[in-house]
Design a protein around this motif. Structure first.
Motif, mmCIF file in Angstrom:
data_model
loop_
_atom_site.group_PDB
_atom_site.id
_atom_site.type_symbol
_atom_site.label_atom_id
_atom_site.label_comp_id
_atom_site.label_asym_id
_atom_site.label_seq_id
_atom_site.Cartn_x
_atom_site.Cartn_y
_atom_site.Cartn_z
ATOM 1 N N ALA A 50 0.832 -1.206 0.000
ATOM 2 C CA ALA A 50 0.000 0.000 0.000
ATOM 3 C C ALA A 50 0.871 1.261 0.000
ATOM 4 O O ALA A 50 0.583 2.241 -0.719
ATOM 5 C CB ALA A 50 -0.931 -0.011 1.205
ATOM 6 N N LEU A 51 1.947 1.286 0.802
ATOM 7 C CA LEU A 51 2.848 2.438 0.801
ATOM 8 C C LEU A 51 3.557 2.577 -0.543
ATOM 9 O O LEU A 51 3.777 3.695 -1.037
ATOM 10 C CB LEU A 51 3.876 2.286 1.932
ATOM 11 C CG LEU A 51 3.325 2.411 3.361
ATOM 12 C CD1 LEU A 51 4.428 2.166 4.382
ATOM 13 C CD2 LEU A 51 2.707 3.790 3.593
ATOM 14 N N THR A 52 3.915 1.429 -1.157
ATOM 15 C CA THR A 52 4.538 1.496 -2.480
ATOM 16 C C THR A 52 3.602 2.118 -3.505
ATOM 17 O O THR A 52 4.024 2.931 -4.350
ATOM 18 C CB THR A 52 4.944 0.082 -2.936
ATOM 19 O OG1 THR A 52 5.846 -0.481 -1.969
ATOM 20 C CG2 THR A 52 5.634 0.131 -4.283
ATOM 21 N N ASN A 53 2.321 1.774 -3.426
ATOM 22 C CA ASN A 53 1.349 2.350 -4.360
ATOM 23 C C ASN A 53 1.206 3.857 -4.154
ATOM 24 O O ASN A 53 0.991 4.614 -5.099
ATOM 25 C CB ASN A 53 -0.004 1.671 -4.184
ATOM 26 C CG ASN A 53 -0.015 0.277 -4.767
ATOM 27 O OD1 ASN A 53 0.835 -0.070 -5.586
ATOM 28 N ND2 ASN A 53 -0.953 -0.549 -4.334
ATOM 29 N N VAL A 54 1.310 4.288 -2.889
ATOM 30 C CA VAL A 54 1.250 5.738 -2.641
ATOM 31 C C VAL A 54 2.442 6.426 -3.301
ATOM 32 O O VAL A 54 2.306 7.489 -3.931
ATOM 33 C CB VAL A 54 1.207 6.023 -1.126
ATOM 34 C CG1 VAL A 54 1.261 7.530 -0.872
ATOM 35 C CG2 VAL A 54 -0.054 5.438 -0.513
ATOM 36 N N HIS A 55 3.625 5.827 -3.168
ATOM 37 C CA HIS A 55 4.810 6.392 -3.826
ATOM 38 C C HIS A 55 4.611 6.478 -5.339
ATOM 39 O O HIS A 55 5.042 7.452 -5.980
ATOM 40 C CB HIS A 55 6.042 5.534 -3.521
ATOM 41 C CG HIS A 55 6.606 5.748 -2.154
ATOM 42 N ND1 HIS A 55 7.219 6.914 -1.758
ATOM 43 C CD2 HIS A 55 6.643 4.918 -1.071
ATOM 44 C CE1 HIS A 55 7.621 6.804 -0.511
ATOM 45 N NE2 HIS A 55 7.284 5.596 -0.061
ATOM 46 N N LYS A 56 3.982 5.453 -5.907
ATOM 47 C CA LYS A 56 3.827 5.414 -7.363
ATOM 48 C C LYS A 56 2.752 6.367 -7.868
ATOM 49 O O LYS A 56 2.948 7.079 -8.860
ATOM 50 C CB LYS A 56 3.484 3.986 -7.806
ATOM 51 C CG LYS A 56 4.597 2.982 -7.677
ATOM 52 C CD LYS A 56 4.111 1.615 -8.180
ATOM 53 C CE LYS A 56 5.207 0.571 -8.099
ATOM 54 N NZ LYS A 56 4.741 -0.749 -8.576
ATOM 55 N N HIS A 57 1.602 6.342 -7.208
ATOM 56 C CA HIS A 57 0.413 6.969 -7.785
ATOM 57 C C HIS A 57 -0.043 8.234 -7.073
ATOM 58 O O HIS A 57 -0.918 8.931 -7.590
ATOM 59 C CB HIS A 57 -0.756 5.964 -7.798
ATOM 60 C CG HIS A 57 -0.410 4.654 -8.418
ATOM 61 N ND1 HIS A 57 -0.113 4.532 -9.762
ATOM 62 C CD2 HIS A 57 -0.298 3.397 -7.885
ATOM 63 C CE1 HIS A 57 0.151 3.254 -10.033
ATOM 64 N NE2 HIS A 57 0.057 2.552 -8.904
ATOM 65 N N ALA A 58 0.466 8.499 -5.869
ATOM 66 C CA ALA A 58 0.006 9.684 -5.126
ATOM 67 C C ALA A 58 1.197 10.371 -4.482
ATOM 68 O O ALA A 58 1.282 10.486 -3.256
ATOM 69 C CB ALA A 58 -1.036 9.292 -4.088
#
Length: 438
Positions: free
Chosen positions: A352-360
């Motif tokens: 979930a934190l990785t997705n924040v780095h990628k997309h937000a």
């Protein structure tokens, strides 16, 4: 098997058959016995014609017709025995009686019918022998045995002509049925073994597929998160290098630390795979069932060596070091969870934190953990992306949420993800405290 034509097909191919015979050997045997029986009855028909006053050709013809009935013994054994009983008073059909009783006892005719016909044959033979022997004794003036002689000899003659063929036929019939039962059982076992082999191959293929999916998830978790943080730090390093050399040095050190951590995790994972690769490769001498055991052992070993839930604080710290604003809240005291529960919870937060780095990029993020009596819950929520923060340009394969869902559902948990009303994104998961076995 009963054939109605000259040719018939068997399981082994096409064989030559005639009417009710399955093999040529059976045809030759029955025809030979029929000829012998007809010859015997024809010779005895001469004496029968002389005793009854019939012409000799009539007696011979009667004997030929009666004796030739033995050819039908396989198809109509009851009829053969009845003809043998009927010709007993004429003093003919001894071979037909012996072979007929044997065939009747060895066939699948009900035992009650066999017993009745055997009794009739015994009674007919006893009566005819008794009458003829009594007449013979009466004609001899110099031979005067006791009253026991005639009935005893008649009894022995009757038993000798009925008991041996019936007992031998019962033995052969029982042996034949036993062999057929054993063949059917062997065929059934062969079919079952074939089914078991097919199922073992399916289980082995399923185990290999599951192992590939597990390796893919682990590679994704390790590479995606660490490399994403490295890319973010590298971008920050590029931005601040001309202005703040000291901060650039710190960012470079962080990039190096994260790279070393990623390499360490990859080496641990590859070490687990090498431990079970000799069995997972499934050489010819290894049973198929061991493939699933090897995959399960490799998965268990990887789980034992995987991250733990208390390392979430370190994970959050790494994201903060990369410039993300992250708040962490933990409710309740963490009990002793099984390794697979802790690793899954950690991987959900990590992805979930990785997705924040990628997309937000630049979005504020909240990480919440709740330790309850029978479950552990986790939630990662981010606000809308900060438009002032430059996008790191990280690629996305679209498998992050899928992998998280598979992990959580595999342990019997609940997984929910989707956008929030504020324009952010939320990932929530609940895992049973004792894993799937609970």
């Amino acid at each position: 098997m009963t054939a109605t034509g000259a040719d018939q097909e068997t399981a082994g191919g096409t064989t030559r058959g005639y009417w009710w015979w399955e093999r040529r050997r059976g045809v030759a045997l029955d025809v030979g016995l029929g000829l012998l029986s007809a010859l015997e009855c024809a010779l005895e028909g001469v004496s029968f014609a002389g005793d009854t006053g019939l012409p000799v050709p009539v007696g011979v013809l009667f004997g030929l017709l009666a004796g030739s009935v033995l050819v039908l013994r396989r198809r109509w054994p009851i009829a053969v025995v009845l003809v043998a009983i009927a010709t007993t008073p004429a003093g003919m059909g001894f071979l037909m009686g012996l072979v007929g009783l044997y065939t009747l006892a060895a066939s699948d005719v009900p035992r009650r019918i066999t017993a009745v016909l055997t009794g009739m044959s015994f009674a007919g033979t006893f009566i005819v022998t008794y009458v003829r022997l009594r007449q013979s004794v009466a004609e001899q003036d110099d031979f005067g045995p006791g009253d026991w002689y005639v009935p005893l000899i008649s009894l022995f003659m009757s038993l000798g002509l009925t008991a041996p063929p019936v007992l031998f036929g019962l033995y052969i019939g029982a042996r034949r049925r036993l062999m057929e039962s054993l063949r059917e059982r062997a065929d059934s076992l062969e079919r079952e073994l074939s089914l078991l082999a097919d199922r073992a191959e399916e289980r082995a293929e399923w185990a290999r597929t599951e192992e590939r999916h597990r390796i893919a998830r682990e590679m994704h978790d390790v590479v995606a998160h660490r490399v994403s943080l490295m890319v973010v730090h590298a971008a920050a390093l590029q931005a601040v290098a001309p202005k703040d050399p000291a901060k650039a040095v710190r960012n470079a050190a962080l990039v190096g630390d994260m790279g070393r951590q990623a390499l360490t995790e990859l080496r641990e994972m590859l070490g687990v795979l090498r431990t079970g690769e000799s069995v997972t490769a499934r050489p010819a001498q290894v049973p198929l069932a061991s493939v699933g055991q090897a995959a399960a052992a490799a998965a268990a070993a990887a789980t034992e060596d995987g991250p733990r839930l208390h390392e979430v604080e370190t994970l959050v710290g790494e994201s903060r070091a990369a410039g993300m604003t992250v708040e962490l809240s933990v409710d309740g005291e963490a009990p002793a969870y099984p390794p697979e529960v802790e690793q899954t919870a950690y991987r959900v937060v990590q992805e979930a934190l990785t997705n924040v780095h990628k997309h937000a990029a630049g979005a504020k993020t909240w990480v919440r953990l709740a330790h309850r009596e029978a479950e552990v819950a986790m939630q990662v929520e981010n606000g809308p992306s900060d438009s002032a923060t430059a996008d790191a340009g990280l690629p996305s394969g679209g498998n992050g949420l899928v992998g998280m869902r598979e992990r959580v559902l595999g342990l019997g948990g609940v997984f929910v993800s989707g956008p929030t009303d504020a324009g952010g994104f939320r990932v929530s998961a609940v895992l049973p405290a004792q894993g799937k076995a609970a």
